[in-house]
Design a protein around this motif. Structure first.
Motif, PDB file in Angstrom:
ATOM      1  N   LEU A  14       0.889  -1.258   0.020  1.00  0.00           N
ATOM      2  CA  LEU A  14       0.095   0.043  -0.001  1.00  0.00           C
ATOM      3  C   LEU A  14       0.863   1.340  -0.016  1.00  0.00           C
ATOM      4  O   LEU A  14       0.560   2.151  -0.669  1.00  0.00           O
ATOM      5  CB  LEU A  14      -0.874   0.003   1.147  1.00  0.00           C
ATOM      6  CG  LEU A  14      -1.873   1.266   1.512  1.00  0.00           C
ATOM      7  CD1 LEU A  14      -2.898   1.371   0.148  1.00  0.00           C
ATOM      8  CD2 LEU A  14      -2.702   1.178   2.731  1.00  0.00           C
ATOM      9  N   GLY A  15       1.838   1.282   0.788  1.00  0.00           N
ATOM     10  CA  GLY A  15       2.773   2.312   0.926  1.00  0.00           C
ATOM     11  C   GLY A  15       3.494   2.808  -0.507  1.00  0.00           C
ATOM     12  O   GLY A  15       3.522   3.681  -1.138  1.00  0.00           O
ATOM     13  N   LEU A  16       4.142   1.695  -1.228  1.00  0.00           N
ATOM     14  CA  LEU A  16       4.472   1.708  -2.567  1.00  0.00           C
ATOM     15  C   LEU A  16       3.489   2.315  -3.605  1.00  0.00           C
ATOM     16  O   LEU A  16       3.912   3.147  -4.623  1.00  0.00           O
ATOM     17  CB  LEU A  16       5.051   0.356  -3.026  1.00  0.00           C
ATOM     18  CG  LEU A  16       6.543   0.135  -2.234  1.00  0.00           C
ATOM     19  CD1 LEU A  16       6.844  -1.483  -2.528  1.00  0.00           C
ATOM     20  CD2 LEU A  16       7.446   0.967  -2.303  1.00  0.00           C
ATOM     21  N   PHE A  17       2.356   1.671  -3.477  1.00  0.00           N
ATOM     22  CA  PHE A  17       1.140   2.089  -4.467  1.00  0.00           C
ATOM     23  C   PHE A  17       0.875   3.492  -4.137  1.00  0.00           C
ATOM     24  O   PHE A  17       0.949   4.335  -5.176  1.00  0.00           O
ATOM     25  CB  PHE A  17      -0.045   1.292  -4.060  1.00  0.00           C
ATOM     26  CG  PHE A  17      -1.305   1.597  -4.805  1.00  0.00           C
ATOM     27  CD1 PHE A  17      -1.413   1.365  -6.337  1.00  0.00           C
ATOM     28  CD2 PHE A  17      -2.324   2.513  -4.232  1.00  0.00           C
ATOM     29  CE1 PHE A  17      -2.654   1.914  -6.915  1.00  0.00           C
ATOM     30  CE2 PHE A  17      -3.400   2.947  -4.978  1.00  0.00           C
ATOM     31  CZ  PHE A  17      -3.506   2.751  -6.011  1.00  0.00           C
ATOM     32  N   ALA A  18       0.945   4.131  -2.903  1.00  0.00           N
ATOM     33  CA  ALA A  18       0.484   5.308  -2.488  1.00  0.00           C
ATOM     34  C   ALA A  18       1.660   6.653  -3.091  1.00  0.00           C
ATOM     35  O   ALA A  18       1.442   7.343  -3.630  1.00  0.00           O
ATOM     36  CB  ALA A  18       0.338   5.699  -1.053  1.00  0.00           C
ATOM     37  N   LEU A  19       2.835   5.747  -2.943  1.00  0.00           N
ATOM     38  CA  LEU A  19       3.900   6.693  -3.437  1.00  0.00           C
ATOM     39  C   LEU A  19       4.136   6.881  -4.863  1.00  0.00           C
ATOM     40  O   LEU A  19       4.496   7.998  -5.515  1.00  0.00           O
ATOM     41  CB  LEU A  19       5.405   6.050  -2.872  1.00  0.00           C
ATOM     42  CG  LEU A  19       6.632   6.638  -3.573  1.00  0.00           C
ATOM     43  CD1 LEU A  19       6.785   8.063  -2.994  1.00  0.00           C
ATOM     44  CD2 LEU A  19       7.914   5.769  -3.266  1.00  0.00           C
ATOM     45  N   ALA A  20       3.834   5.780  -5.592  1.00  0.00           N
ATOM     46  CA  ALA A  20       3.492   5.706  -7.214  1.00  0.00           C
ATOM     47  C   ALA A  20       2.221   7.029  -7.680  1.00  0.00           C
ATOM     48  O   ALA A  20       2.714   7.761  -8.504  1.00  0.00           O
ATOM     49  CB  ALA A  20       3.010   4.533  -7.523  1.00  0.00           C
ATOM     50  N   ARG A  21       1.317   6.750  -7.097  1.00  0.00           N
ATOM     51  CA  ARG A  21       0.013   7.694  -7.346  1.00  0.00           C
ATOM     52  C   ARG A  21       0.422   9.074  -6.706  1.00  0.00           C
ATOM     53  O   ARG A  21       0.075   9.964  -7.487  1.00  0.00           O
ATOM     54  CB  ARG A  21      -1.182   7.076  -6.722  1.00  0.00           C
ATOM     55  CG  ARG A  21      -1.506   5.738  -7.253  1.00  0.00           C
ATOM     56  CD  ARG A  21      -1.634   5.591  -8.839  1.00  0.00           C
ATOM     57  NE  ARG A  21      -1.988   6.702  -9.353  1.00  0.00           N
ATOM     58  CZ  ARG A  21      -1.169   7.421 -10.709  1.00  0.00           C
ATOM     59  NH1 ARG A  21      -0.145   6.552 -11.141  1.00  0.00           N
ATOM     60  NH2 ARG A  21      -1.638   8.366 -11.211  1.00  0.00           N
ATOM     61  N   LEU A  22       0.947   9.058  -5.655  1.00  0.00           N
ATOM     62  CA  LEU A  22       1.266  10.601  -5.268  1.00  0.00           C
ATOM     63  C   LEU A  22       2.172  11.218  -6.151  1.00  0.00           C
ATOM     64  O   LEU A  22       2.266  12.497  -6.586  1.00  0.00           O
ATOM     65  CB  LEU A  22       1.968  10.617  -3.880  1.00  0.00           C
ATOM     66  CG  LEU A  22       2.353  11.933  -3.246  1.00  0.00           C
ATOM     67  CD1 LEU A  22       1.178  12.904  -3.092  1.00  0.00           C
ATOM     68  CD2 LEU A  22       3.029  11.780  -1.819  1.00  0.00           C
ATOM     69  N   THR A  23       3.264  10.457  -6.637  1.00  0.00           N
ATOM     70  CA  THR A  23       4.267  11.006  -7.681  1.00  0.00           C
ATOM     71  C   THR A  23       3.806  11.277  -8.947  1.00  0.00           C
ATOM     72  O   THR A  23       4.065  12.214  -9.538  1.00  0.00           O
ATOM     73  CB  THR A  23       5.710  10.017  -7.803  1.00  0.00           C
ATOM     74  OG1 THR A  23       5.972   9.635  -6.752  1.00  0.00           O
ATOM     75  CG2 THR A  23       6.601  10.720  -8.531  1.00  0.00           C
ATOM     76  N   GLY A  24       2.847  10.469  -9.421  1.00  0.00           N
ATOM     77  CA  GLY A  24       2.277  10.659 -10.680  1.00  0.00           C
ATOM     78  C   GLY A  24       1.275  11.880 -10.426  1.00  0.00           C
ATOM     79  O   GLY A  24       1.219  12.654 -11.534  1.00  0.00           O
ATOM     80  N   THR A  25       0.711  12.169  -9.393  1.00  0.00           N
ATOM     81  CA  THR A  25      -0.291  13.367  -9.344  1.00  0.00           C
ATOM     82  C   THR A  25       0.607  14.729  -9.189  1.00  0.00           C
ATOM     83  O   THR A  25       0.201  15.558  -9.612  1.00  0.00           O
ATOM     84  CB  THR A  25      -1.209  13.167  -8.015  1.00  0.00           C
ATOM     85  OG1 THR A  25      -1.831  11.861  -7.901  1.00  0.00           O
ATOM     86  CG2 THR A  25      -1.921  14.423  -7.603  1.00  0.00           C
ATOM     87  N   LEU A  26       1.802  14.492  -8.515  1.00  0.00           N
ATOM     88  CA  LEU A  26       2.489  15.768  -8.423  1.00  0.00           C
ATOM     89  C   LEU A  26       3.118  16.190  -9.839  1.00  0.00           C
ATOM     90  O   LEU A  26       3.398  17.080 -10.185  1.00  0.00           O
ATOM     91  CB  LEU A  26       3.797  15.392  -7.583  1.00  0.00           C
ATOM     92  CG  LEU A  26       3.418  15.464  -5.967  1.00  0.00           C
ATOM     93  CD1 LEU A  26       4.670  15.155  -5.082  1.00  0.00           C
ATOM     94  CD2 LEU A  26       2.926  16.897  -5.497  1.00  0.00           C
ATOM     95  N   ALA A  27       3.567  15.120 -10.581  1.00  0.00           N
ATOM     96  CA  ALA A  27       3.896  15.252 -11.983  1.00  0.00           C
ATOM     97  C   ALA A  27       2.693  16.037 -12.937  1.00  0.00           C
ATOM     98  O   ALA A  27       3.107  17.060 -13.544  1.00  0.00           O
ATOM     99  CB  ALA A  27       4.288  13.971 -12.559  1.00  0.00           C
ATOM    100  N   LEU A  28       1.523  15.400 -12.765  1.00  0.00           N
ATOM    101  CA  LEU A  28       0.374  16.277 -13.253  1.00  0.00           C
ATOM    102  C   LEU A  28       0.075  17.538 -12.883  1.00  0.00           C
ATOM    103  O   LEU A  28      -0.060  18.230 -13.577  1.00  0.00           O
ATOM    104  CB  LEU A  28      -1.030  15.274 -12.916  1.00  0.00           C
ATOM    105  CG  LEU A  28      -2.346  15.497 -13.445  1.00  0.00           C
ATOM    106  CD1 LEU A  28      -3.112  14.514 -13.765  1.00  0.00           C
ATOM    107  CD2 LEU A  28      -2.927  16.614 -12.675  1.00  0.00           C
ATOM    108  N   ALA A  29       0.351  17.708 -11.682  1.00  0.00           N
ATOM    109  CA  ALA A  29       0.250  19.350 -10.970  1.00  0.00           C
ATOM    110  C   ALA A  29       1.019  20.185 -11.498  1.00  0.00           C
ATOM    111  O   ALA A  29       0.921  21.279 -12.035  1.00  0.00           O
ATOM    112  CB  ALA A  29       0.260  19.011  -9.449  1.00  0.00           C
ATOM    113  N   ALA A  30       2.276  19.448 -11.833  1.00  0.00           N
ATOM    114  CA  ALA A  30       3.472  20.517 -12.489  1.00  0.00           C
ATOM    115  C   ALA A  30       2.981  21.039 -13.856  1.00  0.00           C
ATOM    116  O   ALA A  30       3.207  22.171 -14.078  1.00  0.00           O
ATOM    117  CB  ALA A  30       4.726  19.766 -12.358  1.00  0.00           C
ATOM    118  N   VAL A  31       2.608  19.738 -14.505  1.00  0.00           N
ATOM    119  CA  VAL A  31       2.072  20.223 -15.754  1.00  0.00           C
ATOM    120  C   VAL A  31       0.979  21.336 -15.915  1.00  0.00           C
ATOM    121  O   VAL A  31       0.785  22.066 -16.865  1.00  0.00           O
ATOM    122  CB  VAL A  31       1.751  18.671 -16.732  1.00  0.00           C
ATOM    123  CG1 VAL A  31       1.387  19.250 -18.097  1.00  0.00           C
ATOM    124  CG2 VAL A  31       3.036  17.967 -16.757  1.00  0.00           C
ATOM    125  N   ALA A  32      -0.130  20.755 -14.908  1.00  0.00           N
ATOM    126  CA  ALA A  32      -1.183  21.793 -14.962  1.00  0.00           C
ATOM    127  C   ALA A  32      -0.632  23.269 -14.677  1.00  0.00           C
ATOM    128  O   ALA A  32      -1.518  24.053 -15.155  1.00  0.00           O
ATOM    129  CB  ALA A  32      -2.124  21.152 -13.898  1.00  0.00           C
TER     130      ALA A  32
END
Length: 377
Positions: A14-32
């Protein structure tokens, strides 16, 4: 392919999954932010999310009349997700979009735990952890961070399959019924429960069958069937009303004829990048299902993934959404998880490169899909 059951380690997964999705969300936020857009608005109020939030706020009753005779009704959307959003909104000082995101994020975490529990029961902790991480790193896994219903369906599906594997029939049927209330392709969970129950009855060969099995089998299709019949009653056509609503959206089951026509157009004339990626992802899903069959995966996983794949391939319209329809089909990733575990044991650096490449593709494509593509999800 089997390993001794090992159901521990869900916290790490669960921790690794959350890290993956959090990193993906931060990348999306940067582009947005670079484009002057608000990432939370994009995640919480895009495309179908707006329909679900409208149902959560006002109930059913919205219809849009578009050109070409298309009529879009909110009756096409199943009720469980908007009910959960409305329930959270009643008790939490959050906007509708924020409530939608919280429900989806919590459901994604519950789904990751259920996926880990299923795989650990069958193949051990290491494969289970890799499977969860792969699920969080698919090119279209950005949907798991959005106010969409796929996380809710996957959560109920994963835990229902775990219950089936343990022969806990009542829980399996109950969770399958809830999955059927979450999305149209939630019927895949009921199909897995019913197919496994039928095999169990045949295996017993006339010996006494537990009443819990019959109860679970009876419960499994109730959610999906109840909503389809409710829409039919509301529209005045009990057996066919829901399917008429879907046809007006341009969505029918035509055994793949519409999808093949679109693929032909795509190959001959090209189109947007999102369509080409959708074709690659769907083709990969077919190949992975063949590998799952070759590996003789347990019947519930085969039936569940097979029905999801059949619905995605056989449905016409919204070709760009087919990868999203396949996102709950996490058993398709089992052959990849096994291959990555074997690679990690023999060549750790090769496995690290593969994982890094998947992460880069997931984060970049997710940001493109939500922020730049302007393509319906």
């Amino acid at each position: 392919m089997r390993a001794l059951p090992d159901t521990g380690g869900a916290g790490t997964a669960l921790g690794l999954f959350a890290l993956a999705r959090l990193t993906g969300t931060l990348a999306l936020a940067a582009v947005a932010w670079a484009g002057g857009r608000q990432p939370l608005a994009l995640l919480g109020r895009s495309w179908d999310s707006l329909w679900y939030l409208g149902i959560a706020t006002h109930g059913y009753g919205r219809t849009l009349h578009l050109g070409g005779g298309a009529i879009h009704s909110d009756l096409a959307f199943f009720p469980l997700y908007p009910l959960l959003v409305r329930a959270l909104h009643e008790v939490a000082p959050l906007s509708g979009g924020a409530c939608g995101l919280v429900v989806s994020w919590l459901a994604a975490g519950a789904a990751a735990c259920g996926i880990h529990r299923c795989a650990a029961l069958l193949y051990g902790r290491t494969v289970a952890t890799v499977l969860v991480v792969l699920w969080g790193l698919m090119p279209h896994s950005v949907v798991l961070s959005m106010a969409y219903t796929e996380p809710v369906l996957t959560a109920f599906a994963a835990w229902a399959l775990y219950a089936v594997l343990r022969r806990d029939w009542v829980w399996a049927g109950t969770l399958a019924a809830l999955a059927g209330l979450s999305r149209p392709n939630g019927c895949a969970v009921a199909a897995a429960v019913l197919a496994t129950a039928a095999r169990e009855v045949v295996r017993l060969r006339g010996r006494e069958v537990s009443h819990r099995l019959w109860t679970g089998a009876a419960l499994a299709p109730l959610g999906w069937t109840a909503y389809v019949l409710w829409v039919g009653r509301r529209t005045g056509d009990v057996p066919g009303g829901y399917f008429a609503v879907q046809r007006r959206w341009g969505s029918t089951f035509d055994f793949g004829h519409g999808a093949l026509r679109f693929v032909r157009h795509l190959l001959l004339h090209g189109d947007r990048f999102a369509f080409a990626m959708a074709l690659v992802i769907v083709a990969a899903g077919v190949l992975l299902y063949a590998l799952l069959l070759a590996d003789r995966a347990p019947l519930p996983l085969l039936v569940y993934s097979g029905v999801l794949l059949l619905v995605a391939l056989g449905g016409s319209g919204f070709f760009e959404s087919k990868p999203r329809f396949l996102l709950p089909a996490f058993p398709l990733l089992l052959p990849l998880a096994h291959a990555l575990v074997r690679t990690a044991k023999a060549r750790p650096w090769h496995a690290a490169v593969v994982a890094g490449a998947l992460a880069g593709l997931s984060f970049a494509y997710g940001a493109y899909l939500v922020v730049l593509a302007r393509t319906p999800l």
